[in-house]
Design an enzyme around this catalytic site. Structure first.
Site, PDB file in Angstrom:
ATOM      1  N   ARG A  71       7.755 -17.418 -10.450  1.00  0.00           N
ATOM      2  CA  ARG A  71       7.284 -18.514  -9.622  1.00  0.00           C
ATOM      3  C   ARG A  71       7.896 -19.799 -10.162  1.00  0.00           C
ATOM      4  O   ARG A  71       7.612 -20.176 -11.296  1.00  0.00           O
ATOM      5  CB  ARG A  71       5.760 -18.602  -9.675  1.00  0.00           C
ATOM      6  CG  ARG A  71       5.189 -19.739  -8.859  1.00  0.00           C
ATOM      7  CD  ARG A  71       5.192 -19.388  -7.400  1.00  0.00           C
ATOM      8  NE  ARG A  71       4.987 -20.542  -6.554  1.00  0.00           N
ATOM      9  CZ  ARG A  71       4.881 -20.473  -5.220  1.00  0.00           C
ATOM     10  NH1 ARG A  71       4.960 -19.292  -4.614  1.00  0.00           N
ATOM     11  NH2 ARG A  71       4.713 -21.543  -4.506  1.00  0.00           N
ATOM     12  N   HIS A 113      -7.271  -7.787 -19.548  1.00  0.00           N
ATOM     13  CA  HIS A 113      -8.621  -8.003 -20.094  1.00  0.00           C
ATOM     14  C   HIS A 113      -9.574  -6.856 -19.745  1.00  0.00           C
ATOM     15  O   HIS A 113     -10.731  -6.868 -20.157  1.00  0.00           O
ATOM     16  CB  HIS A 113      -9.244  -9.355 -19.677  1.00  0.00           C
ATOM     17  CG  HIS A 113      -8.538 -10.544 -20.263  1.00  0.00           C
ATOM     18  ND1 HIS A 113      -9.161 -11.748 -20.504  1.00  0.00           N
ATOM     19  CD2 HIS A 113      -7.264 -10.695 -20.683  1.00  0.00           C
ATOM     20  CE1 HIS A 113      -8.279 -12.599 -21.021  1.00  0.00           C
ATOM     21  NE2 HIS A 113      -7.113 -11.980 -21.131  1.00  0.00           N
ATOM     22  N   ASP A 115      -2.317 -12.256 -30.299  1.00  0.00           N
ATOM     23  CA  ASP A 115      -3.739 -11.912 -30.459  1.00  0.00           C
ATOM     24  C   ASP A 115      -4.233 -10.876 -29.451  1.00  0.00           C
ATOM     25  O   ASP A 115      -3.736 -10.777 -28.337  1.00  0.00           O
ATOM     26  CB  ASP A 115      -4.621 -13.172 -30.409  1.00  0.00           C
ATOM     27  CG  ASP A 115      -4.322 -14.103 -29.236  1.00  0.00           C
ATOM     28  OD1 ASP A 115      -3.187 -14.057 -28.695  1.00  0.00           O
ATOM     29  OD2 ASP A 115      -5.213 -14.888 -28.853  1.00  0.00           O
ATOM     30  N   GLU A 171      -3.557 -17.274 -28.472  1.00  0.00           N
ATOM     31  CA  GLU A 171      -3.351 -17.647 -27.063  1.00  0.00           C
ATOM     32  C   GLU A 171      -4.648 -17.522 -26.281  1.00  0.00           C
ATOM     33  O   GLU A 171      -4.944 -18.340 -25.413  1.00  0.00           O
ATOM     34  CB  GLU A 171      -2.263 -16.766 -26.427  1.00  0.00           C
ATOM     35  CG  GLU A 171      -1.818 -17.214 -25.047  1.00  0.00           C
ATOM     36  CD  GLU A 171      -2.779 -16.844 -23.924  1.00  0.00           C
ATOM     37  OE1 GLU A 171      -2.952 -17.634 -22.987  1.00  0.00           O
ATOM     38  OE2 GLU A 171      -3.387 -15.756 -24.001  1.00  0.00           O
ATOM     39  N   GLU A 172      -5.432 -16.487 -26.593  1.00  0.00           N
ATOM     40  CA  GLU A 172      -6.623 -16.200 -25.787  1.00  0.00           C
ATOM     41  C   GLU A 172      -7.691 -17.275 -25.902  1.00  0.00           C
ATOM     42  O   GLU A 172      -8.597 -17.330 -25.079  1.00  0.00           O
ATOM     43  CB  GLU A 172      -7.217 -14.839 -26.175  1.00  0.00           C
ATOM     44  CG  GLU A 172      -6.320 -13.649 -25.815  1.00  0.00           C
ATOM     45  CD  GLU A 172      -6.192 -13.418 -24.321  1.00  0.00           C
ATOM     46  OE1 GLU A 172      -6.899 -14.088 -23.548  1.00  0.00           O
ATOM     47  OE2 GLU A 172      -5.372 -12.579 -23.932  1.00  0.00           O
TER      48      GLU A 172
HETATM   49 ZN   LIG Z   1      -5.409 -12.834 -21.810  1.00  0.00          ZN
HETATM   50 ZN   LIG Z   2      -2.296 -12.921 -22.287  1.00  0.00          ZN
END
Ligand SMILES: [Zn+2]
Ligand SMILES: [Zn+2]
Length: 437
Positions: free
Chosen positions: A210, A407, A103, A170-171
């Site tokens: 990580r 973003h 997305d 996902e967002e």
């Molecule tokens: Zn994002």
């Molecule tokens: Zn993302």
């Protein structure tokens, strides 16, 4: 972390324009990357110019499904919305899941790139909005397709099952759960391992990792405080929910500053506060909206209990006519990178990219619903894929400037270096986990 980004820069500046000086241990499968690259570059530009919002990924998923079918994968579409599951069985062995999110975001692109997105779509509420791959999910899809292509063309080099998951939404922290609820690990082979890449602003050509907690869990909390409205000139005849809300906002801060162990990170932000209509009217209700970030489930529980306790106590202290409402909309769990798997993959990838191209990084308080696959019991690792043009990264660092991050309408990955490093990393990691013939 000392000065993690300078050495890779020096090395990159000596490398080819493609940006990747691969180490001696390059798996033969990656030999096909140069020939494949122009096609991947075209796919990337196409995806970048045709972004779709969360849960609207119809065209994106169709394009990916079509390519994967042509590569010989068994492809199922519409899994948990527009999700794509593509399975390539190649004898006995582990099942390695590679996830790409599909997305875009309601952001108007301002990069000025020749292939910048000019797309507009209707959002869930029916309003027209610009849309952009401002979180780099187009990079993730392209690298994932590159790996799928290289491995499908080299089935004599590995054994096992390759499972490509194109995840929607996902967002909005919904897609992974939608796919799991639609039987992702029941209708399809349950993976032995799950991998994903996410871009970040580290120099392109590098990969950051990580082990353990890497991204925070996130919850959204809605609170309604009930008072008793009336004339602003006669407060004694009311119960003022604005004052109640002000106390709640301040008291909530003590959950982090006074109750949390200082070495156990958490964030509590009151992002919205709505109440009242006019200067001289005391409203009946005020609404608050919070986001909560944490790593450990026990920290989450303590914070949620604390929010409930403080909100109820402040309402009671104000003489509220009825108790407040506290609603928790669960977001995502925290991303926990399986430590043994992380070390194994970092070892394999660093033998190909060069040790200096991999850096350990700090955990972040952002969220990612890739966490759901780990919570479903699959050892999982998300690796960060550097995406900033290295010279630009060095200049920004020298001047102490912030780079446009994910973003941002200015987010512009260093295309070729980032994509090649993404394909190299994902392919190497998959080969490490799949059996040898
Ligand atoms: Zn994002
Ligand atoms: Zn993302």
């Amino acid at each position: 972390m000392k000065n993690p980004h300078l050495l890779p820069l020096l090395l990159l500046s000596l490398a080819t324009p493609a940006g990747l000086a691969l180490a001696a241990e390059t798996p033969p499968v990656l030999g096909g990357l140069d020939a494949l690259y122009p096609d991947l570059d075209a796919l990337y530009r196409d995806l970048h110019q045709t972004p779709e919002l969360s849960n609207q990924e119809a065209k994106t998923s169709a394009k990916l499904a079509d390519r994967l079918r042509k590569l010989g994968f068994e492809v199922t579409t519409k899994v948990g919305g527009h999700g794509v599951v593509a399975v390539l069985r190649n004898g006995p062995g582990p099942t390695v899941m590679l996830r790409a999110d599909m997305d875009g975001l309601p952001v108007q692109e301002k990069t000025g790139l020749p292939y910048a997105s000019k797309a507009t779509v209707k959002d869930a509420a029916g309003a027209t909005t610009s849309v952009m791959h401002a979180c780099g999910h187009d990079v993730h899809m392209t690298a994932w397709m590159g790996t799928a292509t290289l491995l499908a063309h080299a089935k004599d080099r590995w054994k096992g099952t390759l499972m490509l998951v194109g995840q929607p939404a996902e967002e909005v922290a919904a897609g992974a759960r939608q796919m799991l609820q639609d039987g992702l690990f029941k209708r399809f082979p349950k993976p032995t391992h799950a991998l994903a890449l996410h871009v970040n602003t580290a120099p392109a050509g590098t990969v950051e990792y990580r082990a353990g907690y890497a991204l925070a869990g996130a919850d959204s909390i809605d609170i309604t405080l009930h008072g008793k409205g009336g004339h602003g000139a006669y407060p004694h005849a009311t119960v003022d929910p604005v004052v109640m809300a002000a106390r709640v906002v301040l008291s909530l801060q003590t959950l982090i500053s006074r109750e949390r162990h200082p070495l156990e990170p958490a964030v509590l932000t009151v992002g919205a506060i709505h109440g009242g209509t006019k200067n001289n009217i005391i409203p009946d209700d005020v609404k608050l909206q919070l986001t909560l970030r944490w790593y450990k489930p026990e920290v989450r529980k303590a914070l949620l209990d604390g929010i409930e306790r403080i909100v109820k106590a402040e309402a009671m202290a104000s003489g509220a006519p009825r108790p407040p409402e506290v609603t928790v909309t669960e977001g995502t769990p925290s991303v926990y990178n399986d430590p043994a798997l992380t070390q194994r993959l970092v070892g394999a990838v660093s033998r190909v990219l060069g040790e200096q191209q991999l850096q350990e990084t700090d955990p972040v308080m952002g969220g990612e619903d890739f966490a759901e696959y780990g919570r479903a019991g699959i050892p999982a690792v998300l690796l960060w894929l550097g995406s900033t043009e290295p010279q630009r990264h060095a200049q920004a660092k020298a001047k102490g400037q912030e780079l446009p991050s994910m973003h941002s309408p200015l987010f512009a990955p260093d295309r070729e270096r980032t994509l090649r490093t993404g394909v190299t990393t994902l392919t190497t990691a998959a080969l490490e986990l799949l059996d040898k013939p």
